[in-house]
Design a protein around this motif. Sequence first.
Motif, PDB file in Angstrom:
ATOM      1  N   UNK A   1      10.781 -36.870  -6.265  1.00  0.00           N
ATOM      2  CA  UNK A   1      10.207 -38.177  -5.988  1.00  0.00           C
ATOM      3  C   UNK A   1       8.693 -38.124  -5.950  1.00  0.00           C
ATOM      4  N   UNK A   2       8.110 -39.268  -6.258  1.00  0.00           N
ATOM      5  CA  UNK A   2       6.662 -39.400  -6.258  1.00  0.00           C
ATOM      6  C   UNK A   2       6.305 -40.772  -6.779  1.00  0.00           C
TER       7      UNK A   2
ATOM      8  N   UNK B   1      22.561 -23.030 -18.896  1.00  0.00           N
ATOM      9  CA  UNK B   1      23.237 -22.005 -18.095  1.00  0.00           C
ATOM     10  C   UNK B   1      24.743 -22.229 -18.013  1.00  0.00           C
ATOM     11  N   UNK B   2      25.252 -23.264 -18.689  1.00  0.00           N
ATOM     12  CA  UNK B   2      26.685 -23.517 -18.699  1.00  0.00           C
ATOM     13  C   UNK B   2      27.209 -24.221 -17.460  1.00  0.00           C
ATOM     14  N   UNK B   3      26.307 -24.860 -16.717  1.00  0.00           N
ATOM     15  CA  UNK B   3      26.706 -25.572 -15.513  1.00  0.00           C
ATOM     16  C   UNK B   3      26.979 -27.040 -15.817  1.00  0.00           C
ATOM     17  N   UNK B   4      27.682 -27.706 -14.927  1.00  0.00           N
ATOM     18  CA  UNK B   4      27.878 -29.150 -15.022  1.00  0.00           C
ATOM     19  C   UNK B   4      26.680 -29.820 -14.371  1.00  0.00           C
ATOM     20  N   UNK B   5      26.262 -30.940 -14.949  1.00  0.00           N
ATOM     21  CA  UNK B   5      25.068 -31.597 -14.424  1.00  0.00           C
ATOM     22  C   UNK B   5      25.122 -33.091 -14.687  1.00  0.00           C
ATOM     23  N   UNK B   6      24.554 -33.837 -13.755  1.00  0.00           N
ATOM     24  CA  UNK B   6      24.338 -35.274 -13.929  1.00  0.00           C
ATOM     25  C   UNK B   6      22.892 -35.537 -13.541  1.00  0.00           C
ATOM     26  N   UNK B   7      22.209 -36.343 -14.340  1.00  0.00           N
ATOM     27  CA  UNK B   7      20.819 -36.688 -14.060  1.00  0.00           C
ATOM     28  C   UNK B   7      20.694 -38.199 -14.126  1.00  0.00           C
ATOM     29  N   UNK B   8      19.985 -38.771 -13.163  1.00  0.00           N
ATOM     30  CA  UNK B   8      19.715 -40.210 -13.184  1.00  0.00           C
ATOM     31  C   UNK B   8      18.304 -40.434 -12.669  1.00  0.00           C
ATOM     32  N   UNK B   9      17.799 -41.635 -12.889  1.00  0.00           N
ATOM     33  CA  UNK B   9      16.428 -41.918 -12.460  1.00  0.00           C
ATOM     34  C   UNK B   9      16.260 -43.381 -12.111  1.00  0.00           C
ATOM     35  N   UNK B  10      15.198 -43.642 -11.350  1.00  0.00           N
ATOM     36  CA  UNK B  10      14.808 -45.024 -11.094  1.00  0.00           C
ATOM     37  C   UNK B  10      13.317 -45.043 -10.800  1.00  0.00           C
ATOM     38  N   UNK B  11      12.713 -46.173 -11.104  1.00  0.00           N
ATOM     39  CA  UNK B  11      11.284 -46.336 -10.837  1.00  0.00           C
ATOM     40  C   UNK B  11      11.024 -47.807 -10.609  1.00  0.00           C
TER      41      UNK B  11
ATOM     42  N   UNK C   1       2.210 -45.594 -11.061  1.00  0.00           N
ATOM     43  CA  UNK C   1       1.712 -45.847  -9.720  1.00  0.00           C
ATOM     44  C   UNK C   1       2.785 -46.328  -8.762  1.00  0.00           C
ATOM     45  N   UNK C   2       3.879 -46.879  -9.272  1.00  0.00           N
ATOM     46  CA  UNK C   2       4.971 -47.315  -8.410  1.00  0.00           C
ATOM     47  C   UNK C   2       5.856 -46.136  -8.045  1.00  0.00           C
ATOM     48  N   UNK C   3       6.763 -46.343  -7.136  1.00  0.00           N
ATOM     49  CA  UNK C   3       7.669 -45.279  -6.716  1.00  0.00           C
ATOM     50  C   UNK C   3       8.596 -44.885  -7.856  1.00  0.00           C
ATOM     51  N   UNK C   4       8.856 -43.592  -7.971  1.00  0.00           N
ATOM     52  CA  UNK C   4       9.829 -43.127  -8.962  1.00  0.00           C
ATOM     53  C   UNK C   4      10.623 -41.981  -8.373  1.00  0.00           C
TER      54      UNK C   4
END
Length: 175
Positions: free
Chosen positions: A9-10, A30-40, A46-49
């Motif tokens: 965050x920043x 690395x062969x791992x399971x992953x989920x990535x999401x984002x919001x801003x 300059x706004x929160x993300x």
Amino acid sequence: MNRTELRLSGSGGQGLITGGIILAEAALHDGLNVIQSQSYGPEARGGASKAEVIISDEAIDFPKVTDCDVLLSLTQLSCDKYLNDLKSGGILIIDESVKQPEREDIRIFRIPILETASSKLNKPMVANIIALGVIYQVTKLVSKESLEKAVLARVPKGTEELNRAALNEGFSLIG
């Protein structure tokens, strides 16, 4: 390993969404399971993300961070906003410009991420890559090789050496 939930965050423009994507790609290498999401915020720069990454060696059945294990905050606003989501025993990585919170149930790393990007590399825009190096050193969630591979695949052509240097600075900020 099981499941580890991270929130980067920043403020908009600090590259944390790209950082989350890179971290997710490293986990995939690395062969791992992953989920990535984002919001801003609607103001973007300059706004929160925030970027959220869930890494697991098992199936991920819910795609949102609900029990945050690792929180990176590069701004005071983001730290104040997300600190209560960090579980007891979790890891907080904050920039040295952020006031250290009064919590004794978490591990806190206060690191000069933004200053290192500005002063040592003269490129504030690589703070996200420095932060990834710090996250690696603190958590070892992905391999160093996979993280470097993901960074170099995602950064703009011609900036590979700068970003490799930024990643190495992040590694060196944790003793």
